[in-house]
Enzyme design. Structure first.
Site, mmCIF file in Angstrom:
data_model
loop_
_atom_site.group_PDB
_atom_site.id
_atom_site.type_symbol
_atom_site.label_atom_id
_atom_site.label_comp_id
_atom_site.label_asym_id
_atom_site.label_seq_id
_atom_site.Cartn_x
_atom_site.Cartn_y
_atom_site.Cartn_z
ATOM 1 C CB THR A 1 11.476 84.464 19.410
ATOM 2 O OG1 THR A 1 12.450 85.420 19.840
ATOM 3 C CG2 THR A 1 10.131 84.791 20.030
ATOM 4 C CE LYS B 1 14.023 96.157 20.240
ATOM 5 N NZ LYS B 1 12.932 96.114 19.232
ATOM 6 C CE1 TYR C 1 16.885 93.841 20.347
ATOM 7 C CE2 TYR C 1 17.083 93.811 22.738
ATOM 8 C CZ TYR C 1 16.363 93.544 21.591
ATOM 9 O OH TYR C 1 15.109 92.976 21.683
ATOM 10 C CB VAL D 1 9.504 85.745 24.101
ATOM 11 C CG1 VAL D 1 8.589 84.739 23.419
ATOM 12 C CG2 VAL D 1 8.689 86.753 24.918
ATOM 13 C CG ASP E 1 14.780 95.758 4.999
ATOM 14 O OD1 ASP E 1 14.592 96.514 5.984
ATOM 15 O OD2 ASP E 1 15.812 95.083 4.846
ATOM 16 C CB VAL E 2 10.771 98.048 8.532
ATOM 17 C CG1 VAL E 2 9.559 97.135 8.573
ATOM 18 C CG2 VAL E 2 11.887 97.520 9.431
ATOM 19 C CB SER F 1 17.435 95.178 26.222
ATOM 20 O OG SER F 1 17.556 93.820 26.518
HETATM 21 P P1 NAD Z 1 12.150 86.930 15.560
HETATM 22 O O1 NAD Z 1 13.562 86.996 15.106
HETATM 23 O O2 NAD Z 1 11.542 85.611 15.873
HETATM 24 O O3 NAD Z 1 11.203 87.691 14.524
HETATM 25 C C1 NAD Z 1 11.575 88.944 14.006
HETATM 26 C C2 NAD Z 1 11.126 89.013 12.562
HETATM 27 O O4 NAD Z 1 11.465 90.318 12.064
HETATM 28 C C3 NAD Z 1 11.847 87.991 11.643
HETATM 29 O O5 NAD Z 1 10.901 87.242 10.920
HETATM 30 C C4 NAD Z 1 12.725 88.869 10.746
HETATM 31 O O6 NAD Z 1 12.874 88.344 9.420
HETATM 32 C C5 NAD Z 1 11.939 90.179 10.728
HETATM 33 N N1 NAD Z 1 12.790 91.331 10.410
HETATM 34 C C6 NAD Z 1 13.978 91.666 10.948
HETATM 35 N N2 NAD Z 1 14.453 92.777 10.399
HETATM 36 C C7 NAD Z 1 13.542 93.178 9.469
HETATM 37 C C8 NAD Z 1 13.465 94.260 8.576
HETATM 38 N N3 NAD Z 1 14.455 95.183 8.495
HETATM 39 N N4 NAD Z 1 12.383 94.381 7.762
HETATM 40 C C9 NAD Z 1 11.387 93.453 7.814
HETATM 41 N N5 NAD Z 1 11.414 92.387 8.639
HETATM 42 C C10 NAD Z 1 12.486 92.256 9.467
HETATM 43 O O7 NAD Z 1 12.089 87.901 16.835
HETATM 44 P P2 NAD Z 1 11.028 88.107 18.033
HETATM 45 O O8 NAD Z 1 11.688 87.611 19.265
HETATM 46 O O9 NAD Z 1 9.679 87.643 17.685
HETATM 47 O O10 NAD Z 1 11.096 89.701 18.137
HETATM 48 C C11 NAD Z 1 10.049 90.562 17.787
HETATM 49 C C12 NAD Z 1 10.288 91.900 18.461
HETATM 50 O O11 NAD Z 1 10.267 91.732 19.882
HETATM 51 C C13 NAD Z 1 11.659 92.522 18.136
HETATM 52 O O12 NAD Z 1 11.510 93.919 17.972
HETATM 53 C C14 NAD Z 1 12.479 92.221 19.379
HETATM 54 O O13 NAD Z 1 13.534 93.133 19.557
HETATM 55 C C15 NAD Z 1 11.423 92.316 20.450
HETATM 56 N N6 NAD Z 1 11.762 91.622 21.687
HETATM 57 C C16 NAD Z 1 11.944 90.273 21.713
HETATM 58 C C17 NAD Z 1 12.291 89.662 22.915
HETATM 59 C C18 NAD Z 1 12.522 88.184 23.004
HETATM 60 O O14 NAD Z 1 13.021 87.712 24.028
HETATM 61 N N7 NAD Z 1 12.179 87.392 21.999
HETATM 62 C C19 NAD Z 1 12.437 90.406 24.085
HETATM 63 C C20 NAD Z 1 12.232 91.777 24.015
HETATM 64 C C21 NAD Z 1 11.896 92.380 22.830
#
Ligand code: NAD
Length: 251
Positions: free
Chosen positions: A183, A152, A148, A181, A57-58, A137
């Site tokens: 996800t 960011k 959030y 995206v 965990d980060v 965001s």
């Molecule tokens: P996701 O939820 O698919 O993947 C995120 C991963 O991070 C998960 O596997 C989760 O278990 C892991 N995680 C969360 N907290 C953690 C912690 N404390 N320690 C270790 N692992 C942890 O999300 P994603 O959409 O792939 O997002 C990746 C990054 O992109 C994030 O920082 C998110 O804020 C950013 N982001 C995503 C979007 C979008 O639309 N998907 C848009 C802008 C920014």
């Protein structure tokens, strides 16, 4: 220090982090895949070669220290740190109690600070790179994103702090702001109304893919970006560039 380059990618079990891992592997790098979801991490890493699983965990300092130590003992070097792990929690300001606020900050902001700090000695030795993942965001405010969006925006400024202070060690620090995206993270908080609104507001008229974000991250980590530091790059289909009237002009 010997061997092929190594990336440490957080949040690597799925989504943008997993796509980034695969892109580094395709470039011939080795990858330390960190994710606190140990089960999903094992499934994601299972079929991959040249990876190390870090089910950690980060946001927990002791686990961050172990992540860096384990990466160095397995691979001997760290050339890039991708601070991608993130959580999303959309809610009105009045309903965002301190526990919800802290949960978002703990991963999205504390995690980036802790992981980056712990990697400084290894990145100094490799003259490596940090890429922090923020979000559109953090560039533009929107409703329900008090925690959030603020986390960011802070990541963007933390990136500049890192670039300014770590440049003399040869470490570059840049930030990628993804647009939407599809996800698991996004789909948990994007209603159909939000999806429609994003399509309207984005010049390219669509969501991005994990690979389109990973490509920008990998470029910023690569030697091709050796004179790029302190930059905030939006991979957002043009979202940040638009003002009002886009849907009407499309006819
Ligand atoms: P996701 O939820 O698919 O993947 C995120 C991963 O991070 C998960 O596997 C989760 O278990 C892991 N995680 C969360 N907290 C953690 C912690 N404390 N320690 C270790 N692992 C942890 O999300 P994603 O959409 O792939 O997002 C990746 C990054 O992109 C994030 O920082 C998110 O804020 C950013 N982001 C995503 C979007 C979008 O639309 N998907 C848009 C802008 C920014």
């Amino acid at each position: 220090m010997s061997g092929t380059p190594v990336a440490l990618v957080t949040g690597a079990a799925r989504g943008i982090g997993l796509a980034t891992t695969k892109r580094f592997l395709a470039m011939g790098w080795r990858v330390a895949m960190l994710d606190r979801d140990a089960a999903e991490l094992a499934v994601a890493a299972g079929p991959l070669e040249q990876v190390l699983e870090l089910p950690l965990d980060v946001s927990i300092p002791e686990e961050v220290a172990r992540a860096v130590a384990d990466t160095l003992s397995a691979f001997g070097r760290i050339d890039a740190l991708v601070n991608n792990a993130g959580v999303a929690d959309f809610g009105p300001i009045a309903e965002t109690d301190f526990a919800r606020w802290r949960t978002v900050m703990a991963t999205n902001l504390d995690g980036v600070f802790l992981m980056s700090q712990a990697c400084i000695p290894a990145l100094s030795e490799s003259r490596g790179a940090i890429v922090n993942i923020a979000s559109i965001s953090g560039l533009r405010a929107s409703t329900l994103r008090v925690a959030y969006g603020t986390s960011k925006a802070a990541v963007m400024h933390l990136t500049r702090q890192q670039a300014v202070e770590l440049g003399e060690h040869g470490i570059r620090a840049n930030c990628v702001c993804p647009g939407p995206v599809r996800t698991k993270l996004a789909m948990a908080v994007h209603t159909q109304a939000i999806i429609d609104a994003y399509h309207d507001a984005i010049p390219l008229n669509r969501y991005g893919s994990e690979d389109e974000i990973a490509a920008v991250i990998a470029f910023l980590c690569s030697k091709d970006a050796s004179y790029v530091t302190g930059q905030i790059v939006a991979a957002d289909g043009g979202f940040e560039a638009t003002g009002i009237g886009l849907p009407a002009l499309r006819g």
